[in-house]
Design an enzyme around this catalytic site. Sequence first.
Site, PDB file in Angstrom:
ATOM      1  CG  ASP A  18     123.558  45.887 -31.125  1.00  0.00           C
ATOM      2  OD1 ASP A  18     124.400  46.301 -30.427  1.00  0.00           O
ATOM      3  OD2 ASP A  18     123.171  46.490 -30.853  1.00  0.00           O
ATOM      4  CG  ASN A  24     131.794  47.386 -35.668  1.00  0.00           C
ATOM      5  OD1 ASN A  24     131.357  45.623 -35.868  1.00  0.00           O
ATOM      6  ND2 ASN A  24     130.699  48.005 -34.919  1.00  0.00           N
TER       7      ASN A  24
HETATM    8  C1  FPP Z   1     127.909  43.980 -31.164  1.00  0.00           C
HETATM    9  O1  FPP Z   1     127.549  44.477 -30.057  1.00  0.00           O
HETATM   10  C2  FPP Z   1     129.031  43.016 -31.034  1.00  0.00           C
HETATM   11  C3  FPP Z   1     130.401  42.621 -31.770  1.00  0.00           C
HETATM   12  C4  FPP Z   1     130.731  44.400 -32.970  1.00  0.00           C
HETATM   13  C5  FPP Z   1     131.449  42.303 -32.201  1.00  0.00           C
HETATM   14  C6  FPP Z   1     130.544  40.184 -32.064  1.00  0.00           C
HETATM   15  C7  FPP Z   1     131.275  39.619 -32.182  1.00  0.00           C
HETATM   16  C8  FPP Z   1     131.545  38.713 -31.340  1.00  0.00           C
HETATM   17  C9  FPP Z   1     130.272  37.798 -30.850  1.00  0.00           C
HETATM   18  C10 FPP Z   1     132.778  36.922 -30.713  1.00  0.00           C
HETATM   19  C11 FPP Z   1     133.081  36.424 -32.075  1.00  0.00           C
HETATM   20  C12 FPP Z   1     132.444  35.745 -33.112  1.00  0.00           C
HETATM   21  C13 FPP Z   1     133.297  34.897 -33.871  1.00  0.00           C
HETATM   22  C14 FPP Z   1     132.161  34.245 -34.735  1.00  0.00           C
HETATM   23  C15 FPP Z   1     133.817  34.475 -33.218  1.00  0.00           C
HETATM   24  P1  FPP Z   1     128.513  45.947 -29.033  1.00  0.00           P
HETATM   25  O2  FPP Z   1     130.358  45.947 -29.359  1.00  0.00           O
HETATM   26  O3  FPP Z   1     127.786  46.666 -30.144  1.00  0.00           O
HETATM   27  O4  FPP Z   1     127.770  46.229 -27.794  1.00  0.00           O
HETATM   28  P2  FPP Z   1     126.789  47.966 -27.477  1.00  0.00           P
HETATM   29  O5  FPP Z   1     126.062  47.807 -29.297  1.00  0.00           O
HETATM   30  O6  FPP Z   1     126.467  47.367 -26.210  1.00  0.00           O
HETATM   31  O7  FPP Z   1     127.661  49.038 -27.256  1.00  0.00           O
END
Ligand code: FPP
Length: 230
Positions: free
Chosen positions: A2, A50
Amino acid sequence: MDGNGRWAKKHGQPRVFGHRNGVQSVREATEAAAELGVEYMTLYAFSTENWGRPKAEVNALMTLLVQTIRKEIATMNKNNIRLKAIGDLEQLPSKSHKALLEGIENTKNNTRMTLVLALNYSAKWEILKAVKTLAQEAKDGKIDPKGISEATFDDALSTKGIPHPELLIRTSGEQRISNFLLWQIAYAELAFLPIYWPDFRKQHLYQAIIDYQNRERRFGKTSDQISDSE
Ligand code: FPP
């Protein structure tokens, strides 16, 4: 994993920049876990919820997934790491689904560590699906409802064959589970780190494991019972 969006914002960049930088943290976490002898690691990469994000961000995440899997297969094979996935995979865009299945197929004989990607995953979805499967089997006379045990239920989940997590780490300072492995984490130790996912490095995993090792896991028993059995 996150905090990608907030990390990007902190750097004055669009959210996708955070996801792209999060890939390096995925590498670090995977490498560190394999080096330490961790046998299973599950990454929550995309939740069912998501899909509600802006279309451009969803598309970017799906593209990143395809690119990362294709790019990392050789490294996974070199390091003897097996890829698996949990979630409603058939609902992923066909390109992402295809890349994922290729990655799983190409690494299926690796034995050092299993890296599980939770994609289009939600624990409530998974539990409901298991309930429906078992209910149907009972209706068809294939199983006796009275015989349903924790082990039977485990086998009806998409994590069948994957041990329950001992440690769950969430970055970004949020202290909630957000629909992740609800059944499987019944006795997991929880670690909430105050850093955004793109800042996650090997050192953070080491520290979380050291903290985990200093906790007493009682599984409902007393402290004396635990120390007597050691
Ligand atoms: C959460 O941060 C993250 C995600 C929804 C995506 C995670 C994906 C990756 C790290 C890409 C690579 C993954 C693989 C396994 C190939 P957020 O967007 O919710 O952040 P925020 O809470 O600050 O808005």
